[in-house]
Design a protein around this motif. Structure first.
Motif: not given
Ligand SMILES: Cc1cc2nc3c(=O)[nH]c(=O)nc-3n(C[C@H](O)[C@H](O)[C@H](O)COP(=O)(O)O)c2cc1C
Ligand code: SF4
Ligand code: SF4
Ligand code: SF4
Lengths: 502, 359
Positions: A436-437, A471-479, B45-52, B179-180
């Motif tokens: 996640c971005a 934004e990281m707190e609010e928008g991230s997928i996981c902890g 495709v199935d949702p991934m929910g990753s772009c936020r 990661g990045a």
């Protein structure tokens, strides 16, 4: 798309067997498993132990860095030996450490200590491990609802970091419609500053196995997985021995040991499930929660090692007994302590003990303490004003921190806070899964910000840290992403004079 | 028997809206005409929910939730444009910009058939300008004739990978690294031609940013292109295509959106990339008949058909009907194939007929 009968869970072991990230290996493993070659490449490039196999590793986590692990890296460099710097090896009590290509400890400081034998303690690392499985037998004679009452009454909260009441998850999995269900042990202990599960598995493996067997019987699982951190060969041997010895007591329960391959994020419960399934360790969206849709899509109970290890004594001595061991919250707790203290190690104290009490057990401070992390990198830093604040789940949240895994690290006044922040931010940048971005971009940005500040002394380098954190707190997928800025933010908040710039 | 999903009501930006059990918040938002930006969502495709991008505020939830995956519930109270949602969108877009190739105006570079990230920036604005993160992406694909991938323009929505797996069932590409450093790769970074890739170009079609683009069309500016709807004539399926032309030449082929035509947004290598034959100098554009001089001469259809019929009848008379054989092209439709076998059997009297796609 994988073949219908693809053997995905075998991917990781096969990758390890064939030498990890090397040309042709993904193709070979694809042939052997029926999983597409590209998928396998995605997996092998995700896990550090697979992506860079066969090298020594030097820990550059905060405790090791403070104990001078740079010298270890320099020595390897001088010898021309291939090595990798990693941000946590799980031996903060023995800092500074280095492991060889087979994950065995080759360099370390003095061994960590533990609380001496005290039968009044539920885990009692110092005691003789008991392979009688009397608690399992007692449980089998109990009415399941009466057991749940005891578990609920014990107030046992998950010891993996979130402090979620254990009984709620146990009940939820048991109440799922009839069908396959699993119990998974989270033994991926990877939070810098934390090594309590390692000691539990080394010294009291039967406590864990017994707690696990009770969990399986209670929720109706016949197969269980222990997901063990890849850098832990000694706990692995201890568990394997204990599992062999426990077998006659387990009534056919199938307990499988799955090794990790170098990814802190696989400690996050849904990433862990992905890893067992042979995939990249990227956390899933929640809901649905693993209690409903877990391992291989089935209802799954996931608990930390310490959580399960508390259960046998709760069965034998009752919920009230356990609850009353605590100070501000229920039970006793394994606190890890490292950094600037005399005797780093694991101490079992009433939940809600303070830093000063913990350090007293650990033989006192080294030098003049200045700051501490109560629960690993994810908890940020607190100033010594909080040395008498109870280290518990609720209280620390109120002061903008958290107990997390109770990996306490003490920093004395020889440590520059900006440098300390940098070590932690490197950890998060290295360990973000990248899906996640907010976290993928934010972790790198925060590390670059502290680097730029250290280099230039220019406070402008830090001007966006708060927005990013939000934004990281609010928008991230996981902890991971949610807390990844805390080292920087809390240090800026509590030690403003160190971030004024030059 | 399939159960009909239960109807329920929720509050969306202060208004009561209806939904069916099992729908996502994004489904409801779209139906209600709400502008919820997305990057990684795609119906196939199935949702991934990753772009936020699509996070919305759901009462009772501690954090913003991905509308593409979050299921509706009766009585839910949802906000798609609260201050919190707006702040989130702008900060997230600021972060994306710091990890994306920008043009002279500091906007995400346009490529392919446009960049949705750029549009979101224009529509929603951004927070502070953040320093570029210069992500160290170690993995890059090699050359192939059709698909260009630019990691610096990739937002890692993973749509290309999911499309390749879930729709094409090919799995030629993957997320790689962590990661990045994460990027889109092939196994061992081989060129696409050395993988299972079928060059369908679907990864290009689903890419929201143009990080995956048609290599032969790289030089073309999509705003200068005219779009003409046509039917692909490479086979009998009848996929609908949009021919993008410039100066009366086809420069790019895309599919109409998924859900609208028989091909549901998909094309194959031929439909998407074999456009050069249209303008090729060797292409036959009128009937030809070989004269006594041995060379081909243009003629009318009437004459051409007559000459062909005479030739075929001549062979039949001299050598018998079974000395003839009829093979139809895989580009023919079922109806055309039917007519050809009828011609073969009824008009010429031979069973020697075949279709080149039948083995
Ligand atoms: C980034 C991240 C890392 C985590 N690492 C661990 C870990 O190493 N060990 C662990 O037991 N739990 C870890 N957790 C917590 C687990 O997700 C989960 O809450 C826990 O295993 C549940 O067990 P418990 O209820 O017994 O604590 C982590 C969570 C996050 C978000
Ligand atoms: S927050 Fe970080 S670690 Fe968690 S899913 Fe997102 S990128 Fe991965
Ligand atoms: S062209 Fe088609 S098959 Fe090839 S990578 Fe793209 S989606 Fe997959
Ligand atoms: S190439 Fe395009 S579709 Fe693929 S991950 Fe990047 S932005 Fe998404």
């Amino acid at each position: 798309m994988q073949k219908h009968n693809a053997n995905r869970p075998a991917v990781m072991d096969l990758l390890e067997h064939h030498g990890g990230l090397a040309p042709g290996v993904s193709a070979k493993v694809s042939e052997e498993t029926g999983v597409p070659e590209a998928d396998i490449y995605g997996v092998v490039s995700f896990y550090t132990l697979l992506a860079k196999p066969g090298v020594a590793r030097v820990c550059q986590g905060i405790s090791c860095a403070m104990a001078g692990s740079d010298a270890l890296a320099d020595a390897l460099q001088a010898k021309g030996e291939p090595y990798e710097k990693v941000s946590c090896l799980g031996y903060c009590d023995q800092a500074p450490v280095q492991i060889d290509k087979d994950m065995e400890l080759t360099k370390h400081g003095p061994r960590g200590s533990i609380t001496p034998d005290d039968p009044a303690l539920p885990i009692n690392l110092g005691g003789q491990d008991d392979a009688s499985y009397s608690a399992l037998k007692a449980f089998e004679g109990m009415d399941p609802d009466a057991f749940l009452d005891q578990l609920q009454g014990s107030g046992l909260q998950g010891r993996g970091g979130a402090g979620f009441p254990a009984w709620i998850k146990w009940k939820a999995v048991r109440n799922e419609p009839i069908g396959t269900r699993y119990v998974v042990v989270n033994a991926d202990e990877g939070e810098p500053g934390t090594f309590k599960d390692r000691e539990t598995m080394l010294r009291r493996p039967h406590r864990l196995i017994e707690g696990l067997a009770i969990a399986c019987k209670y929720v109706g699982a016949t197969t269980a997985y222990i997901y063990l951190r890849g850098e832990f060969p000694a706990p692995r041997r201890a568990l394997e021995l204990a599992l062999a010895k426990a077998r006659p007591h387990l009534g056919g329960l199938d307990i499988r040991l799955t090794m990790g391959h170098g990814a802190y994020i696989c400690g996050e419960e849904t990433a862990l499930l992905e890893a067992i399934e042979g995939k990249r360790g990227m956390p899933r969206l929640k809901p649905p929660y693993p209690t409903q849709v877990g391992l291989f899509g089935e209802p799954t109970l996931i608990n930390n090692v310490e959580t399960l290890a508390c259960v046998p004594e709760i069965v034998l001595r009752g919920g009230d007994w356990f609850k009353n061991l605590g100070k501000t919250e229920a039970g006793s707790k394994l606190y890890c302590i490292s950094g600037h203290v005399e005797k780093a190690g694991v101490y079992e104290l009433p939940l809600g003990a303070t830093l000063n009490e913990l350090v007293q057990a650990a033989g006192g401070y080294v030098g003049t303490p200045k700051a501490f992390s109560p629960g690993g990198a994810s908890s940020g830093f607190l100033p010594m004003e909080h040395a008498d604040t109870p280290l518990d789940f609720k209280g620390l949240t109120k002061v903008g921190s958290m107990l997390g895994s109770a990996g306490v690290v003490v920093l004395n006044d020889t440590v520059d806070m900006a440098a300390a922040v940098r070590w932690q931010q490197i950890f998060f940048e290295d360990e973000s899964c990248g899906q996640c971005a907010p976290c993928r971009i934010g972790c790198r940005m925060q590390r670059q910000a502290i680097d730029a500040f250290i280099e230039s002394g220019d406070v402008a380098s830090l001007e966006h840290t708060e927005d990013l954190h939000w934004e990281m707190e609010e928008g991230s997928i996981c902890g991971l992403g949610m807390v990844a800025s805390l080292p920087l933010l809390t240090a800026q908040k509590h030690f403003p004079s160190e971030f004024e710039g030059s | 028997m399939t159960e009909t999903p239960t109807e329920l009501t929720l509050t969306l930006d202060g208004e009561q809206v209806h939904a069916k059990d099992g729908e996502t918040l994004l489904d409801v938002c779209r139906r209600a005409g709400k502008e919820v930006p997305t990057l990684c969502a795609e119906d196939r495709v199935d949702p991934m929910g990753s772009c936020r991008m699509c996070l919305v505020e759901v009462e009772g939830q501690r954090r913003l939730q991905p509308s593409c995956a979050f299921k509706v519930q009766a009585g839910q109270v949802v906000q798609t444009a609260s201050d919190k949602v707006k702040r989130h969108r702008q900060l997230l877009l600021s972060m994306y910009l710091a990890d994306h190739e920008l043009d002279e105006d500091d906007l995400p570079r346009e490529r392919g058939t446009g960049n949705q990230l750029r549009q979101h920036v224009l529509d929603h604005g951004t927070g502070p300008k953040l320093p570029a993160i210069n992500a160290p992406r170690e993995y890059r694909m090699e050359n192939n004739p059709y698909i260009h991938f630019d990691p610096e323009a990739c937002v890692l929505c993973n749509l290309c990978v999911r499309y390749c797996d879930e729709v094409e069932a090919v799995s030629a590409i993957t997320l790689a690294g962590r990661g990045a450093k994460t990027t889109i790769a092939t196994a061992d970074q081989k060129g696409l031609l050395d993988t299972t890739c079928e060059m369908c170009g679907g990864c290009i079609a689903v890419c929201p940013t143009g990080a995956m683009t048609e290599k032969p069309s790289l030089a073309s500016d999509f705003r200068e292109e005219e779009v003409v709807r046509s039917t692909c004539n490479f086979c009998g399926v009848g996929c609908q295509v949009n021919l993008h032309t410039q100066d009366n030449k086809v420069v790019r082929v895309t599919s109409p959106p998924a859900g609208e035509t028989v091909n549901d947004g998909n094309l194959c290598i031929k439909g998407r990339f074999s456009m050069e034959f249209i303008q090729h100098e060797d292409r036959l554009t009128q009937p030809l008949v070989r004269g006594d001089d041995g060379a081909l001469h243009t003629t009318t259809w009437e004459n051409a058909l007559k000459v062909a019929a005479q030739g075929l009848m001549g062979v039949k008379e001299k050598y018998g009907a079974d000395s003839l054989g009829f093979i139809s092209s895989s580009r023919c439709t079922g109806e055309e194939n039917y007519l050809l076998q009828k011609l073969s059997r009824a008009a010429f009297g031979t069973n020697n007929c075949h279709q080149c796609a039948a083995t």
